[in-house]
Design an enzyme around this catalytic site. Structure first.
Site, PDB file in Angstrom:
ATOM      1  N   TRP A 184     -31.232 -44.500  51.581  1.00 53.80           N
ATOM      2  CA  TRP A 184     -30.866 -44.314  50.815  1.00 53.80           C
ATOM      3  C   TRP A 184     -32.300 -43.499  50.566  1.00 53.80           C
ATOM      4  CZ3 TRP A 184     -32.297 -43.716  45.130  1.00 53.80           C
ATOM      5  CH2 TRP A 184     -31.524 -42.113  44.843  1.00 53.80           C
TER       6      TRP A 184
ATOM      7  N   ARG B 243     -24.769 -48.064  49.515  1.00 53.67           N
ATOM      8  CA  ARG B 243     -25.676 -48.629  48.649  1.00 53.67           C
ATOM      9  C   ARG B 243     -26.773 -46.794  49.225  1.00 53.67           C
ATOM     10  NH1 ARG B 243     -27.474 -52.747  46.322  1.00 53.67           N
ATOM     11  NH2 ARG B 243     -29.215 -52.446  46.633  1.00 53.67           N
TER      12      ARG B 243
ATOM     13  N   LYS C 140     -16.187 -35.105  44.667  1.00 56.94           N
ATOM     14  CA  LYS C 140     -17.847 -35.861  43.756  1.00 56.94           C
ATOM     15  C   LYS C 140     -18.835 -34.170  43.747  1.00 56.94           C
ATOM     16  CE  LYS C 140     -20.915 -38.493  42.470  1.00 56.94           C
ATOM     17  NZ  LYS C 140     -20.476 -39.352  41.078  1.00 56.94           N
TER      18      LYS C 140
ATOM     19  N   ASN D  31     -36.120 -52.059  50.763  1.00 55.25           N
ATOM     20  CA  ASN D  31     -35.426 -51.586  50.374  1.00 55.25           C
ATOM     21  C   ASN D  31     -36.529 -51.035  48.205  1.00 55.25           C
ATOM     22  OD1 ASN D  31     -33.546 -50.516  47.900  1.00 55.25           O
ATOM     23  ND2 ASN D  31     -33.046 -52.553  46.827  1.00 55.25           N
ATOM     24  N   GLY D  32     -36.315 -50.057  47.449  1.00 55.50           N
ATOM     25  CA  GLY D  32     -36.918 -49.888  46.761  1.00 55.50           C
ATOM     26  C   GLY D  32     -38.504 -49.379  46.603  1.00 55.50           C
TER      27      GLY D  32
ATOM     28  N   LYS E 139     -15.783 -37.376  30.478  1.00 56.50           N
ATOM     29  CA  LYS E 139     -15.065 -38.942  31.212  1.00 56.50           C
ATOM     30  C   LYS E 139     -13.257 -39.040  30.519  1.00 56.50           C
ATOM     31  CE  LYS E 139     -18.155 -39.360  32.729  1.00 56.50           C
ATOM     32  NZ  LYS E 139     -19.101 -38.075  33.404  1.00 56.50           N
TER      33      LYS E 139
ATOM     34  N   HIS F 239     -15.423 -25.067  10.389  1.00 58.11           N
ATOM     35  CA  HIS F 239     -15.212 -23.899  10.571  1.00 58.11           C
ATOM     36  C   HIS F 239     -14.363 -23.990  12.313  1.00 58.11           C
ATOM     37  CE1 HIS F 239     -19.726 -22.718   9.508  1.00 58.11           C
ATOM     38  NE2 HIS F 239     -19.637 -24.018   9.728  1.00 58.11           N
TER      39      HIS F 239
ATOM     40  N   GLU G 102     -11.633 -36.783  32.718  1.00 63.97           N
ATOM     41  CA  GLU G 102     -11.362 -36.764  34.241  1.00 63.97           C
ATOM     42  C   GLU G 102     -10.739 -38.004  34.598  1.00 63.97           C
ATOM     43  OE1 GLU G 102     -16.154 -36.989  34.634  1.00 63.97           O
ATOM     44  OE2 GLU G 102     -15.138 -35.776  36.102  1.00 63.97           O
TER      45      GLU G 102
ATOM     46  N   GLU H 124     -19.704 -35.449  26.255  1.00 59.77           N
ATOM     47  CA  GLU H 124     -20.237 -36.031  27.912  1.00 59.77           C
ATOM     48  C   GLU H 124     -18.489 -37.451  27.993  1.00 59.77           C
ATOM     49  OE1 GLU H 124     -20.497 -36.328  30.780  1.00 59.77           O
ATOM     50  OE2 GLU H 124     -21.193 -37.926  31.253  1.00 59.77           O
TER      51      GLU H 124
ATOM     52  N   CYS I  39     -31.315 -48.875  48.819  1.00 57.97           N
ATOM     53  CA  CYS I  39     -31.017 -48.854  50.693  1.00 57.97           C
ATOM     54  C   CYS I  39     -30.352 -50.467  50.257  1.00 57.97           C
ATOM     55  CB  CYS I  39     -32.470 -48.833  50.751  1.00 57.97           C
ATOM     56  SG  CYS I  39     -33.426 -47.619  50.631  1.00 57.97           S
TER      57      CYS I  39
END
Ligand code: M6R
Length: 630
Positions: free
Chosen positions: A83, A35, A625, A109-110, A503, A522, A506, A499, A2
């Protein structure tokens, strides 16, 4: 993750010479909104009273609320942008949380790990709670200590003392900011494993999760150490440890402009998020096991008997989350001995899948809003499956519609390309796998404890990779003209290779493919020609030996055909050196956990290469997103 802000200004002879606290706090929240934007709230002190406003949704909702119901002018205030972790993103769960009959306000926060036992203790004393948050428990604890242990006496630093005593009882990670109506010129803050900086002004002082919380007012900042408490007034900043012993902070000058301050001084949100990864993994592990290494995932809110009867797992996800699912499959099958399929969400419901009441469908989604995954989860439910969501966004649609949820605690991911969410998803999936294994007795409790201990070491190991990132950055810059890059991996290294390729596609718009190294012969080996760059994710030589030597053979095969090989290998693996143009070493880790490390250099490579080409890495072309269309 947060955002928090605190402010105290000064009046002289009754004349208000500081800023209006609300203006400072709102400006700080605007800069800290990256945040978290599930809800926002503020509290100010005026005329011996606390007044507050809080609203779910983005900061703009709070602004509207304040327009309709203004707060009085004030010299002391705190603000929070949330958050969500404990409790969904509602008005009620928004911060501040009040206690002591409305005289004390607290923001946080936490994650407070022992909030459940503290809550029980306070409920027994007659405290009632309005929200589902761990924060309200901290507020009530602070108020209880202030009243019962200090008799509400503010003459000798009352709120600071109460905070010290409260922090001695709190476990987990937290930054707390509190104000009390009986001490109107003071904000008291505490920090453990969660960020907090002080801003030094002239006749006013500030607190923020980071310097962007006050960068519009001062460039003089003080960095606090772990387990410290700071009390600010308009003219003083006093720091102690949790036991009241005086402590020092480190003053420094902030030379970032406000925009780079929001990105923590990094050039992009993506770079910042790559560097957030030690924290993302640590936060996802936090509070999920006890000291005996027993997993305590009560938050799943699911009948454990149902989980015991599962005979099949289907993981559903898209994009990067799909690759996290593919990594998870190896662990789920190995630890739980449950057949596990991983399927792209958009393919799932068009193939008449075999699903019944003993099937656990695990969806993985950073946003929790991906339409393909949502539709697949709905379909699985219709077929009678149990559904569990691994998600980074509290209160989003997929976890809401699932039978159970395990949140990743990576914090908001702003860059479109997923990085820290990927590592947090893998971490959460491992926790789920170990939890199922524990429930079903597949592995000994001691082994679970050992694996959790190994997971606990991962954040520091990621940090080591980040501290040595220059070598991979340099390679990224030098390859800005590459037309095609291939990525090879085996076992858990295979999804890591995919992955890595995603990256690069994109971010840098370069043709890239990830292959299972064994599949090369193959067909894909036909792609290899002189100078073709090939990344190879090499398994640990300490693991199953055949796997390591087979991948080394694969490197030789592509090299013999002219490929330029770039190898990600474990520290101490000297054997690979002879076959690679470049070797990037990652710290040792058990085979199943290695993806949490091997992915990081590939992210840095893609980022650096894309930046060398001058591309916007936070918002790559054609992408969104959250993909809320099918
Ligand atoms: O929010 P989700 O995890 O459900 O999103 C899934 C994909 O759209 C996402 O991972 C996408 O592939 C990213 N751009 C990857 O960087």
């Amino acid at each position: 993750m947060c955002g928090i802000v605190g402010y105290v200004g000064r009046s002289s002879n009754g004349e208000h010479i500081g800023h209006n606290a609300l203006d400072v706090v709102m400006e700080g929240l605007r800069r800290l909104e990256y945040r978290g934007y599930d809800s926002a709230g503020v509290a100010v002190l005026a005329d011996g009273e606390i007044s507050f406003r809080k609203k779910s949704g983005k900061l703009s909702n709070l602004i509207t609320e304040l327009d309709e119901h203004p707060l009085p002018e004030s010299l002391t205030g705190i603000g929070h942008t949330r958050w969500a972790t404990h409790g969904g993103p509602t008005d009620q769960n928004a911060h501040p949380h009040l206690a002591d009959g409305g005289k004390l306000a607290l923001i946080h926060n936490g994650i407070i790990e022992n909030f459940a036992e503290l809550k029980l203790e306070l409920v027994r004393k007659g405290v009632t709670f309005l929200s589902e948050t761990d924060t309200e428990v901290a507020a009530a604890l602070l108020a209880d200590i202030f009243r019962t242990k200090l008799n509400g006496d503010v003459s000798d630093g009352g709120l600071t003392k109460a905070m010290q005593l409260a922090c001695q009882r709190l476990e987990g990670a937290f930054t707390l900011l509190a104000v009390h109506a009986d001490q109107p010129d003071v904000v008291v803050a505490a920090r453990r494993n969660s960020p907090l900086v002080v801003g030094l002004g002239d006749g006013e002082n500030f607190l923020g999760s980071d310097v962007s919380g006050f960068i519009d007012y001062t460039r003089r900042a003080v960095e606090l150490g772990q387990d410290q408490i700071v009390t600010i007034t308009a003219d003083t900043v006093e720091i102690t440890d949790f036991f009241g012993a005086p402590a020092q902070g480190k003053e420094y000058h902030v030379d970032w402009d406000p925009e780079s301050a929001e990105k923590g001084g990094f050039s992009s949100f993506m770079e910042k998020e790559i560097h957030d990864q030690p924290d993302a993994v640590a936060q996802t592990l936090l509070g999920r096991s006890d000291i005996h290494g027993k997993l305590t995932l009560d938050e799943l809110r699911v009948d454990v008997e149902l989980l015991k009867d599962i005979d099949k797992i289907i993981v559903l996800a898209c994009g990067t989350s799909f690759y996290a699912g593919q990594v998870a499959k190896y662990a789920l099958e190995h630890w739980c001995r449950i057949a596990t399929e991983v399927e792209l969400s958009h393919e799932f419901r068009y193939r008449d899948p075999i699903v019944d009441g003993n099937t656990l469908v695990v969806s993985i989604s950073q946003s929790g809003e991906t339409m393909d995954t949502l539709m697949a989860v709905r379909y699985a439910k219709e077929q009678g499956a149990k559904t569990l969501s691994i998600c980074n966004t509290n209160g989003s649609t997929i976890p809401r519609e699932s039978d159970a949820v395990l949140y990743t605690h990576a914090g908001p991911e702003i860059a479109v390309a997923s990085t820290k969410a990927f590592l947090a998803q893998i971490t959460a999936a491992y926790l789920l796998g170990l939890y199922l294994a524990q429930l079903r007795g597949n592995i000994f409790q001691g082994q679970i404890k050992d694996i959790l201990a190994d997971l606990g070491k991962i954040p520091a190991k990621i940090q080591r990779i980040l501290e040595n990132e220059e070598q991979i950055k340099e390679l990224g810059r030098s390859m800005a003209d590459a037309k095609s890059v291939l990525f090879l991996g085996r076992h858990v290294g295979f999804p890591v290779a995919m992955e890595g390729a995603l990256k690069l596609k994109e971010l840098a718009y370069i043709h890239a493919e990830g292959f299972a190294a064994g599949e090369l012969k193959h067909g894909p080996i036909a792609l290899i020609e002189e100078g073709q760059p090939v990344f190879v994710v090499v398994p640990s030589p300490r693991g199953r030996d055949s796997l390591h030597s087979k991948v080394v053979s694969n490197i030789q095969e592509v090299r013999a055909r002219g490929a330029k090989t770039i190898v990600i290998a474990e520290e101490g693996d000297e054997a690979v050196k002879a076959y690679a143009e470049h070797v990037f070493y990652i710290p040792e880790a058990p085979t199943l956990l290695a993806p949490l490390l091997a992915t990081v250099p590939l992210q840095i490579f893609a980022l650096e290469l894309a930046q060398a080409k001058g591309y916007d890495v936070d918002q790559p072309r054609n992408l969104a997103k959250s993909v809320t269309v099918e």
